[in-house]
Design a protein around this motif. Structure first.
Motif, PDB file in Angstrom:
ATOM      1  N   PRO A  93       0.815  -1.210   0.000  1.00  0.00           N
ATOM      2  CA  PRO A  93       0.000   0.000   0.000  1.00  0.00           C
ATOM      3  C   PRO A  93       0.854   1.267   0.000  1.00  0.00           C
ATOM      4  O   PRO A  93       0.487   2.270  -0.619  1.00  0.00           O
ATOM      5  N   LYS A  94       2.019   1.203   0.678  1.00  0.00           N
ATOM      6  CA  LYS A  94       2.908   2.376   0.696  1.00  0.00           C
ATOM      7  C   LYS A  94       3.373   2.735  -0.712  1.00  0.00           C
ATOM      8  O   LYS A  94       3.297   3.877  -1.146  1.00  0.00           O
ATOM      9  N   LYS A  95       3.827   1.702  -1.454  1.00  0.00           N
ATOM     10  CA  LYS A  95       4.353   1.985  -2.802  1.00  0.00           C
ATOM     11  C   LYS A  95       3.234   2.490  -3.715  1.00  0.00           C
ATOM     12  O   LYS A  95       3.463   3.355  -4.567  1.00  0.00           O
ATOM     13  N   GLY A 224       8.597  10.981  13.867  1.00  0.00           N
ATOM     14  CA  GLY A 224       9.666  10.007  13.609  1.00  0.00           C
ATOM     15  C   GLY A 224      10.482  10.460  12.409  1.00  0.00           C
ATOM     16  O   GLY A 224       9.976  11.212  11.563  1.00  0.00           O
ATOM     17  N   GLY A 225      11.714   9.988  12.363  1.00  0.00           N
ATOM     18  CA  GLY A 225      12.596  10.473  11.300  1.00  0.00           C
ATOM     19  C   GLY A 225      13.155   9.375  10.436  1.00  0.00           C
ATOM     20  O   GLY A 225      14.198   9.538   9.801  1.00  0.00           O
ATOM     21  N   SER A 226      12.455   8.214  10.422  1.00  0.00           N
ATOM     22  CA  SER A 226      13.040   7.132   9.630  1.00  0.00           C
ATOM     23  C   SER A 226      12.136   6.751   8.460  1.00  0.00           C
ATOM     24  O   SER A 226      11.268   7.523   8.058  1.00  0.00           O
ATOM     25  N   TYR A 227      12.388   5.529   7.920  1.00  0.00           N
ATOM     26  CA  TYR A 227      11.671   5.084   6.717  1.00  0.00           C
ATOM     27  C   TYR A 227      10.168   5.433   6.753  1.00  0.00           C
ATOM     28  O   TYR A 227       9.661   6.069   5.851  1.00  0.00           O
ATOM     29  N   VAL A 228       9.463   4.927   7.796  1.00  0.00           N
ATOM     30  CA  VAL A 228       7.995   4.990   7.753  1.00  0.00           C
ATOM     31  C   VAL A 228       7.522   6.439   7.778  1.00  0.00           C
ATOM     32  O   VAL A 228       6.680   6.849   6.961  1.00  0.00           O
ATOM     33  N   SER A 229       8.077   7.231   8.675  1.00  0.00           N
ATOM     34  CA  SER A 229       7.639   8.613   8.802  1.00  0.00           C
ATOM     35  C   SER A 229       7.927   9.388   7.508  1.00  0.00           C
ATOM     36  O   SER A 229       7.056  10.082   6.985  1.00  0.00           O
ATOM     37  N   LEU A 230       9.144   9.269   7.006  1.00  0.00           N
ATOM     38  CA  LEU A 230       9.513  10.060   5.829  1.00  0.00           C
ATOM     39  C   LEU A 230       8.730   9.606   4.595  1.00  0.00           C
ATOM     40  O   LEU A 230       8.274  10.432   3.805  1.00  0.00           O
ATOM     41  N   LEU A 247      11.033  15.604  13.729  1.00  0.00           N
ATOM     42  CA  LEU A 247      12.332  14.921  13.727  1.00  0.00           C
ATOM     43  C   LEU A 247      13.037  15.251  15.035  1.00  0.00           C
ATOM     44  O   LEU A 247      13.457  16.381  15.229  1.00  0.00           O
ATOM     45  N   ARG A 248      13.155  14.257  15.933  1.00  0.00           N
ATOM     46  CA  ARG A 248      13.737  14.625  17.229  1.00  0.00           C
ATOM     47  C   ARG A 248      15.259  14.680  17.187  1.00  0.00           C
ATOM     48  O   ARG A 248      15.880  15.336  18.000  1.00  0.00           O
ATOM     49  N   SER A 249      15.850  13.902  16.254  1.00  0.00           N
ATOM     50  CA  SER A 249      17.324  13.915  16.182  1.00  0.00           C
ATOM     51  C   SER A 249      17.737  13.935  14.721  1.00  0.00           C
ATOM     52  O   SER A 249      17.373  14.848  13.987  1.00  0.00           O
ATOM     53  N   ILE A 250      18.437  12.896  14.278  1.00  0.00           N
ATOM     54  CA  ILE A 250      18.897  12.875  12.883  1.00  0.00           C
ATOM     55  C   ILE A 250      17.891  12.111  12.024  1.00  0.00           C
ATOM     56  O   ILE A 250      17.167  11.255  12.523  1.00  0.00           O
ATOM     57  N   PRO A 251      17.834  12.410  10.732  1.00  0.00           N
ATOM     58  CA  PRO A 251      16.971  11.620   9.864  1.00  0.00           C
ATOM     59  C   PRO A 251      17.648  10.305   9.498  1.00  0.00           C
ATOM     60  O   PRO A 251      18.878  10.218   9.431  1.00  0.00           O
ATOM     61  N   LEU A 313       2.058   8.170  14.227  1.00  0.00           N
ATOM     62  CA  LEU A 313       3.258   7.787  14.970  1.00  0.00           C
ATOM     63  C   LEU A 313       4.064   6.789  14.145  1.00  0.00           C
ATOM     64  O   LEU A 313       3.530   5.758  13.725  1.00  0.00           O
ATOM     65  N   ALA A 314       5.314   7.111  13.912  1.00  0.00           N
ATOM     66  CA  ALA A 314       6.200   6.187  13.183  1.00  0.00           C
ATOM     67  C   ALA A 314       7.530   6.189  13.913  1.00  0.00           C
ATOM     68  O   ALA A 314       8.548   6.664  13.396  1.00  0.00           O
ATOM     69  N   VAL A 315       7.486   5.698  15.149  1.00  0.00           N
ATOM     70  CA  VAL A 315       8.649   5.798  16.039  1.00  0.00           C
ATOM     71  C   VAL A 315       9.306   4.436  16.266  1.00  0.00           C
ATOM     72  O   VAL A 315       9.966   4.215  17.275  1.00  0.00           O
ATOM     73  N   GLY A 316       9.107   3.539  15.343  1.00  0.00           N
ATOM     74  CA  GLY A 316       9.713   2.219  15.445  1.00  0.00           C
ATOM     75  C   GLY A 316       8.660   1.137  15.638  1.00  0.00           C
ATOM     76  O   GLY A 316       7.478   1.427  15.833  1.00  0.00           O
ATOM     77  N   ARG A 317       9.119  -0.106  15.578  1.00  0.00           N
ATOM     78  CA  ARG A 317       8.211  -1.250  15.657  1.00  0.00           C
ATOM     79  C   ARG A 317       8.724  -2.229  16.707  1.00  0.00           C
ATOM     80  O   ARG A 317       9.924  -2.404  16.864  1.00  0.00           O
ATOM     81  N   PRO A 364      17.652  -7.325   9.439  1.00  0.00           N
ATOM     82  CA  PRO A 364      17.034  -6.109   8.895  1.00  0.00           C
ATOM     83  C   PRO A 364      15.516  -6.283   8.856  1.00  0.00           C
ATOM     84  O   PRO A 364      15.028  -7.398   8.663  1.00  0.00           O
ATOM     85  N   GLU A 365      14.769  -5.210   9.064  1.00  0.00           N
ATOM     86  CA  GLU A 365      13.306  -5.308   8.999  1.00  0.00           C
ATOM     87  C   GLU A 365      12.876  -5.027   7.564  1.00  0.00           C
ATOM     88  O   GLU A 365      12.386  -3.945   7.240  1.00  0.00           O
ATOM     89  N   LEU A 366      13.115  -5.996   6.698  1.00  0.00           N
ATOM     90  CA  LEU A 366      12.826  -5.835   5.271  1.00  0.00           C
ATOM     91  C   LEU A 366      12.201  -7.114   4.736  1.00  0.00           C
ATOM     92  O   LEU A 366      12.571  -8.216   5.151  1.00  0.00           O
ATOM     93  N   PRO A 395      20.494  -4.540  -0.316  1.00  0.00           N
ATOM     94  CA  PRO A 395      20.094  -3.226  -0.826  1.00  0.00           C
ATOM     95  C   PRO A 395      18.756  -2.801  -0.230  1.00  0.00           C
ATOM     96  O   PRO A 395      17.964  -3.649   0.193  1.00  0.00           O
ATOM     97  N   THR A 396      18.514  -1.511  -0.170  1.00  0.00           N
ATOM     98  CA  THR A 396      17.223  -1.030   0.325  1.00  0.00           C
ATOM     99  C   THR A 396      16.912   0.311  -0.320  1.00  0.00           C
ATOM    100  O   THR A 396      17.830   1.008  -0.783  1.00  0.00           O
ATOM    101  N   THR A 397      15.640   0.639  -0.340  1.00  0.00           N
ATOM    102  CA  THR A 397      15.225   1.928  -0.913  1.00  0.00           C
ATOM    103  C   THR A 397      14.285   2.625   0.043  1.00  0.00           C
ATOM    104  O   THR A 397      13.403   1.991   0.614  1.00  0.00           O
ATOM    105  N   VAL A 398      14.488   3.919   0.204  1.00  0.00           N
ATOM    106  CA  VAL A 398      13.548   4.742   0.958  1.00  0.00           C
ATOM    107  C   VAL A 398      12.676   5.437  -0.088  1.00  0.00           C
ATOM    108  O   VAL A 398      13.172   6.225  -0.900  1.00  0.00           O
ATOM    109  N   PHE A 399      11.372   5.103  -0.051  1.00  0.00           N
ATOM    110  CA  PHE A 399      10.491   5.616  -1.105  1.00  0.00           C
ATOM    111  C   PHE A 399       9.925   6.982  -0.740  1.00  0.00           C
ATOM    112  O   PHE A 399       8.720   7.182  -0.665  1.00  0.00           O
TER     113      PHE A 399
END
Ligand code: FAD
Ligand code: NDP
Length: 522
Positions: A93-95, A224-230, A247-251, A313-317, A364-366, A395-399
């Motif tokens: 659904p994300k893609k 959140g600043g990672s895959y899901v949030s961005l 973004l609380r810290s680094i992306p 909320l996308a702060v991890g799983r 990895p969570e992939l 390999p991984t992609t941030v969409f």
């Protein structure tokens, strides 16, 4: 090995309803009988990317296999079908929503190519998008059921708990219980979004709800600043919603930070607002039905309170292992993450119980890694193989709207590995995708970087690409990386013209040279 026997009639042994009985156990005054054993070679708990792959592969060797899959509703009541996170509330659904957002942008670009597209007529119908996505997901749910049937894998839409190392209790939606006896168990129950503990957090949704929202999300804050949030913020912005990222810290922690910075600045250029250095303190519903978010002071002048229609909320799983009965069995989990500790062959601390996918500590969570580890495990258990999953070059992609794909190490990790920046040669290029030029799209984040060992033959340790179709571009290079790609072999490759991918094989300017890495001309 023989294929499954039909289910046995229910037996009443002090249970509300007990279908297949297989072993003896007394627990909470429930007694299960061994006399009419429904035996399996393998029971897989969790019918997501890893579990389904493992079950089908094992059945292909003739093993008698059962798969249990059960979706606990999200706190907002969202549920879905067979296939796990990827199919229902993740990659797919994300893609599709990412694609919907890209199409909106392309339609606007079309005017520059001569199409007459009245901008006022470009409206998103959220309901139609959700329906199209949900219908496709439904077809995948069905496809998975058919595939299990074709492979003669028994499928139970039921939640699994281990009663002992060879006995699994399956409980369905109506509390009908089935006991399965098995030689081996594979745990593949994946993860669920984490809810932080700040006041009112339960008013927020997560990615488990977003793709099926009945109402358009409106003004949205993605925490959140990672895959899901961005990714979610990227497509929501592209679909026309006023969207912010907190973004609380680094992306993109763990990714190359030069690339992560470019990804975020591309998002900002496309209209996503980024609030930096802050976390939610409290969430409350206003009289008008909106959500007021109170933030920790950010130091960059953001107002402490703001109203949104939706907070995501996308702060991890967290691993979804609560119902498995791991403690009683003595399956070792990591104290911090709660994930299951396995050996390289996916074996847990109990020797006939295996774990794969997102619940494994350090994995990895992939989706592709979950699938391959499931297949390889079945090959080892039933096919005489000894092959292990090699995580060296995943390999991984941030969409995000401008996609970022990478394989291998970040510049930071590579420097650490080889003993400092001085031991690295980093080739890079800013390029302009041809399709961006006529509509005048921003190309300032279109960037490629090959992080190499400095010493000859300059083995490529990490390859990073930001641009359109980044995942499509990098998949083939990921194969080459697995076979020890060097800068020399990259240079010898012939490009495909005119593409963005050819800029990878044309890389020739090193950071150390100080030369301008902007690609000019054809
Ligand atoms: P899952 O696919 O999560 O499957 C686990 C299944 O087990 C679920 O159906 C669950 O309901 C069920 N279950 C849990 N407990 C029990 C129980 N006790 N009994 C029975 N069943 C149970 N990865 C990518 O590679 N590319 C992407 O683009 C990508 N996008 C993503 C986008 C989002 C928004 C999210 C959240 C994730 C994304 N991922 C992506 C990650 C990917 O979805 C996961 O890594 C993958 O699905 C993990 O597979 P798995 O088999 O470990 O678990
Ligand atoms: P991650 O664990 O990757 O990241 C969590 C993010 O939330 C971090 O940026 C973290 O910041 C931040 N965070 C944590 N707590 C708070 C808080 N209280 N307030 C504000 N921010 C907070 O989780 P994701 O949910 O993004 O993704 C989970 C996994 O799913 C990924 O690791 C990925 O493997 C997979 N996935 C893959 C995709 C793909 O392949 N395209 C797409 C989506 C998911 P900090 O860094 O400061 O801790």
């Amino acid at each position: 090995m023989k294929m499954k026997a039909p289910f046995l009639p229910p037996m009443s042994l002090g249970l509300r309803c007990l279908k297949n009985v297989g072993t003896t156990r007394i627990e909470s005054s429930l007694l299960y009988s061994t006399t009419t054993a429904q035996k399996y070679d393998l029971v897989v708990i969790g019918g997501g990317s890893g579990g389904l792959a493992c079950a089908k592969e094992a059945a292909g060797y003739g093993a008698k296999v059962a798969v249990l899959d059960y979706v606990t509703p999200s706190p907002h009541g969202t549920v879905w079908g067979l296939g796990g996170t990827c199919v229902n509330v993740g990659c797919i659904p994300k893609k599709l929503m990412h694609q919907a957002a890209l199409l909106g942008k392309s339609v606007k670009d079309a005017a520059a190519f001569g199409w007459s597209v009245p901008p006022a007529e470009l409206q998103l119908n959220w309901h139609q998008l959700v329906t199209a996505v949900t219908n496709h997901v439904g077809s995948l749910n069905w496809g998975h059921r058919v595939a299990l049937r074709d492979k003669r894998v028994t499928y139970l839409n039921a939640s699994g708990t281990m009663l002992d190392r060879h006995t699994v209790l399956a409980k369905d939606r109506k509390d009908v219980e089935t006991v399965l006896q098995t030689d081996n168990v594979v745990l593949a129950t994946g993860g669920r979004p984490r809810y932080p503990t700040f006041a009112g957090a339960e008013l927020a949704i997560t990615s488990d709800d977003l793709f099926r929202l009945r109402q358009p999300p409106g003004r949205t804050l993605c925490v959140g600043g990672s895959y899901v949030s961005l990714e979610c913020a990227g497509f929501l912005t592209g679909l026309g919603f006023d969207t912010s990222v907190l973004l609380r810290s680094i992306p993109l922690r763990g990714f190359d930070q030069q690339m992560a910075g470019l990804v975020v600045s591309a998002m900002e250029n496309l209209g996503t607002r980024v609030v930096r250095g802050s976390e939610p303190l409290r969430l409350e519903r206003t009289a008008a039905g909106r959500l007021r978010v109170s933030l920790t002071p950010s130091g960059d002048g953001q107002p402490p309170d703001e109203e949104y229609d939706t907070v995501l909320l996308a702060v991890g799983r967290d691993p979804d292992t609560r119902r498995l009965g791991l403690d009683a069995l003595g399956v070792t989990t990591d104290r911090r993450s709660g994930k299951i500790v396995t050996d390289p062959g996916n074996r847990t601390s109990v020797d006939n119980i295996y774990a794969i996918g997102d619940i494994v500590q350090g994995a990895p969570e992939l989706t592709p890694t979950a699938i391959v580890s499931g297949r390889l495990l079945a090959d080892r258990l039933y096919g005489g193989s000894s092959q292990l999953l090699d995580l060296a070059t995943v390999p991984t992609t941030v969409f995000t709207p401008l996609e970022y794909s990478c394989v291998g190490l970040s510049e930071e990790s590579a420097a650490e590995m080889v003993g400092g920046d001085d031991q690295l040669e980093v080739y890079h290029a800013f390029y302009r995708p041809l399709e961006f030029i006529i509509p005048g799209r921003d190309t300032s984040s279109c960037y490629i970087k090959a992080v190499c060992e400095r010493r000859e033959p300059q083995r490529v340790l990490g390859l990073h690409f930001i641009g359109p179709n980044a995942g499509e571009v990098l998949q083939g290079f990921a194969v080459a990386m697995r076979h020890g790609m060097t800068m020399e072999s990259l240079r010898q490759a012939i490009g495909i013209h005119p593409t963005s991918a050819e800029e990878v094989v044309k890389l020739n300017i090193s950071k150390r040279s100080g030369r301008d890495p902007t690609v000019t001309g054809c």
